[in-house]
Design an enzyme around this catalytic site. Structure first.
Site, PDB file in Angstrom:
ATOM      1  N   GLU A 120       0.830  -1.206   0.000  1.00  0.00           N
ATOM      2  CA  GLU A 120       0.000   0.000   0.000  1.00  0.00           C
ATOM      3  C   GLU A 120       0.865   1.257   0.000  1.00  0.00           C
ATOM      4  O   GLU A 120       0.533   2.255  -0.644  1.00  0.00           O
ATOM      5  CB  GLU A 120      -0.932  -0.008   1.207  1.00  0.00           C
ATOM      6  CG  GLU A 120      -2.016  -1.072   1.115  1.00  0.00           C
ATOM      7  CD  GLU A 120      -2.872  -1.159   2.357  1.00  0.00           C
ATOM      8  OE1 GLU A 120      -4.081  -0.878   2.263  1.00  0.00           O
ATOM      9  OE2 GLU A 120      -2.322  -1.495   3.432  1.00  0.00           O
ATOM     10  N   GLU A 140      -4.385  -9.393   3.169  1.00  0.00           N
ATOM     11  CA  GLU A 140      -5.209  -9.111   4.349  1.00  0.00           C
ATOM     12  C   GLU A 140      -6.429 -10.020   4.472  1.00  0.00           C
ATOM     13  O   GLU A 140      -6.813 -10.407   5.592  1.00  0.00           O
ATOM     14  CB  GLU A 140      -5.654  -7.639   4.324  1.00  0.00           C
ATOM     15  CG  GLU A 140      -4.580  -6.641   4.739  1.00  0.00           C
ATOM     16  CD  GLU A 140      -3.622  -6.269   3.633  1.00  0.00           C
ATOM     17  OE1 GLU A 140      -2.794  -5.374   3.850  1.00  0.00           O
ATOM     18  OE2 GLU A 140      -3.694  -6.892   2.547  1.00  0.00           O
TER      19      GLU A 140
END
Length: 266
Positions: A120, A140
């Protein structure tokens, strides 16, 4: 004995070198690292002598594997409430993933793993240069989490939608050559050539007028959600500064005089 800093910050002329510095845990990001990074981004934006940033991870194994999950478990067990997208109210806010008005270009130099929050962070950079051994993923969903630092949003914008959704929902890994083919990264080179490639991008950016680079970054990013008529009618902050700058005359003048331009960012 003083503890090693989580982030190394070095200034070289107009270039800021920022290094995530926890190689023993593959540069996993804890709250202290986020706090140190926030101070770095504040200084980088405020220092008029800095025109380009390069973000990387210490060691040869990882850019960053994302959130320090050991620390996360401790925080949850100590009663920290659940969270969703963004880092508002947490140490280090606003993090790079939420610094939507950061005007200067940042290059992600990725070697090894860029997973979870590390990926990210790379996605939030303006350019991404990777070693051919680099591996990207947002795992995730496999951990009952979500890519809440913008991975859900940015990957869906930077890849074809179904491709992005496939990686987001499964946590599948993305090899560097595949990321290049999809247009997610700007360059992929052998590890031994990574620094040279990054430096070439830095040199290309420094050849350009810094206010032009900032105006282009702002206008290109902000206009993504605009219609073309709206984009043409919008007055962008950095474009206003570029338009009235000394550099806007220095560029054409240097061309006419057949000499390299002398940028001042004024």
């Amino acid at each position: 004995m003083a503890e090693e800093p989580r982030v190394l910050y070095r200034k070289q002329g107009h270039v800021a070198r920022i290094t995530l510095n926890r190689p023993d845990v593959l540069n996993a990001m804890d709250l202290r690292m986020h706090e140190e990074l926030a101070a770095v981004w504040d200084d980088f934006e405020a220092d008029d002598n800095l025109w380009v940033g390069v973000l990387t991870g210490a060691g040869h194994r990882a850019f960053s594997v994302g959130q320090d999950l050991k620390e996360l478990v401790q925080r949850v067990e100590n009663g920290e409430p659940p969270s969703t997208f963004g880092s508002r109210g947490k140490p280090g806010w606003p993090r790079l993933t939420e610094r939507f008005d950061l005007s200067k270009p940042v290059i992600a130099r990725v070697n090894g793993y860029a997973l979870g929050g590390g990926f990210e962070l790379a996605l939030a950079c303006d350019l991404l240069v990777a070693a051919d051994s680099a591996t990207f993923a947002l795992p995730e969903a496999r951990l009952g989490l979500i890519a809440g630092a913008g991975g859900v949003f940015r990957l869906a914008r930077q890849l074809p939608f179904k491709t992005a959704l496939g990686h987001l929902m499964t946590g599948r890994r993305l090899a560097a050559d595949r990321a290049l083919a999809l247009g997610l990264v700007n360059d992929v080179v052998p590890t031994a050539e990574l620094d040279t490639c990054v430096d070439e991008w830095v040199e290309d950016l420094l050849r350009c007028a810094p206010l032009s680079v900032r105006a282009i970054k702002e206008a290109a990013t902000a206009s993504l959600s605009m219609s073309l008529p709206q984009a043409f009618a919008t007055r962008f902050t950095w474009e206003e500064r570029r338009m009235h700058s000394e550099d806007a005359l220095e560029g054409p003048r240097s061309f006419v005089e057949k000499r390299p331009p002398k940028w001042t960012a004024t």
